[in-house]
Design an enzyme around this catalytic site. Structure first.
Site, mmCIF file in Angstrom:
data_model
loop_
_atom_site.group_PDB
_atom_site.id
_atom_site.type_symbol
_atom_site.label_atom_id
_atom_site.label_comp_id
_atom_site.label_asym_id
_atom_site.label_seq_id
_atom_site.Cartn_x
_atom_site.Cartn_y
_atom_site.Cartn_z
ATOM 1 N N ASP A 55 0.819 -1.205 0.000
ATOM 2 C CA ASP A 55 0.000 0.000 0.000
ATOM 3 C C ASP A 55 0.857 1.261 0.000
ATOM 4 O O ASP A 55 2.084 1.206 0.182
ATOM 5 C CB ASP A 55 -0.912 0.006 1.232
ATOM 6 C CG ASP A 55 -2.005 -1.039 1.160
ATOM 7 O OD1 ASP A 55 -2.347 -1.465 0.043
ATOM 8 O OD2 ASP A 55 -2.511 -1.440 2.232
ATOM 9 N N TYR A 111 7.639 -9.913 6.591
ATOM 10 C CA TYR A 111 7.498 -8.475 6.778
ATOM 11 C C TYR A 111 8.034 -8.088 8.154
ATOM 12 O O TYR A 111 8.101 -8.915 9.069
ATOM 13 C CB TYR A 111 6.031 -8.052 6.702
ATOM 14 C CG TYR A 111 5.456 -7.950 5.309
ATOM 15 C CD1 TYR A 111 5.321 -6.713 4.680
ATOM 16 C CD2 TYR A 111 5.017 -9.084 4.630
ATOM 17 C CE1 TYR A 111 4.766 -6.607 3.418
ATOM 18 C CE2 TYR A 111 4.459 -8.992 3.362
ATOM 19 C CZ TYR A 111 4.339 -7.742 2.763
ATOM 20 O OH TYR A 111 3.798 -7.652 1.502
#
Length: 278
Positions: A55, A111
């Site tokens: 994003d 992540y």
């Protein structure tokens, strides 16, 4: 021929990784550079694909992208980096089979989320993190996508939390993720860490058939895509010059932001005694 690249990007000034009309994106900058060098002749036949979508504001050090080209030797990282902006860089190259799909063939993705350590009980956060391990329905930890309904079951292999100086680093490894899943998990962990919620609430959130609650995602700027793994792994050729050049630049940037952070602390004014002006 299909070529794969490992790329990194500092996501602050991007509207995400995936190309979007009239917006600055990572894929958009990459396609412009590939066209300028002559690696591709048009964006449609290049068939650009990536290992995952990030994003707006999210960063990466090892996103994998693939594309078709008749000029693979011009796709080397050090050549491509000469045409890319400073907040995007390539650092590894591989020639892959035409059926290689960087998203579908990924077996796990890692992540990291970085947040301020102030006012968080890391022991409670670690206890809460254990509940996320394994296969769960993460419906309460995902942004709903009515246009693309799909299973919300995912398997988290690892969720480590550690304190490092003034920050907490949260590392998560899973086979795949839902939209905003990581950032919502981080929000839940911080709510437990600051005492707003208890650990039992996490168990309820992981049982969406009997309990439903919305939760705001943590800010995008704290999230970085660290690694994607394949089995078998492509035969990567590492461009050490590209890595050194990028390391030198971001070391200087890191030092600059350290100074700026110290300066910004001077603008945090403490209220003084006296009468307020209306």
């Amino acid at each position: 021929m299909k070529v794969a690249l490992k790329i990194g990007y500092e996501g602050t000034h991007f509207s995400g990784s995936q190309i979007q009309p009239d917006k600055r994106t990572v894929e958009g900058e990459l396609l412009k550079a590939l066209l300028e060098i002559g690696v591709i002749t048009d964006t449609e036949t290049a068939d650009l694909s990536s290992s995952g979508r990030t994003d707006a504001g999210v960063h990466s050090v090892s996103q994998v992208v693939t594309f078709l080209t008749d000029n693979p030797r011009m796709a080397l990282p050090r050549i491509l980096n000469s045409k890319l902006p400073r907040d995007v860089w390539a650092w590894a190259y591989a020639e892959v089979s035409d059926d290689f799909d960087p998203r579908r063939h990924a077996v796990r993705r890692k992540y990291r989320y970085v947040l301020n350590a102030d006012e968080h009980d890391i022991s409670k956060m670690r206890d809460a993190a254990k509940l996320f391990i394994g296969e769960h329905n993460f419906s309460n930890f995902a942004k709903k996508d009515k246009n693309n309904p799909r299973s919300t079951v995912r398997k988290v292999e690892k969720l480590d939390i550690r304190s490092q100086g003034p920050v907490i680093k949260i590392d998560i490894v899973a086979n795949a993720y839902l939209w905003n899943m990581i950032r919502k998990i981080v929000s839940a962990l911080t709510l437990v860490g600051n005492g707003t919620r208890d650990i039992e609430w996490i168990g309820k959130m992981l049982d969406p058939d009997n309990y439903e609650e919305g939760i705001e995602p943590a800010p995008a700027y704290g999230l970085i895509f660290l690694e994607v793994q394949y089995d078998p792994e492509p035969e990567w050729m590492i461009d050490n010059y590209a890595i050194k050049h990028t390391n030198d630049f971001y070391t200087r940037e890191s030092n600059r932001f350290l100074v700026i952070s110290t300066i910004l602390e001077q603008f945090v004014m403490q209220p003084e005694k006296g009468q307020d002006l209306d």
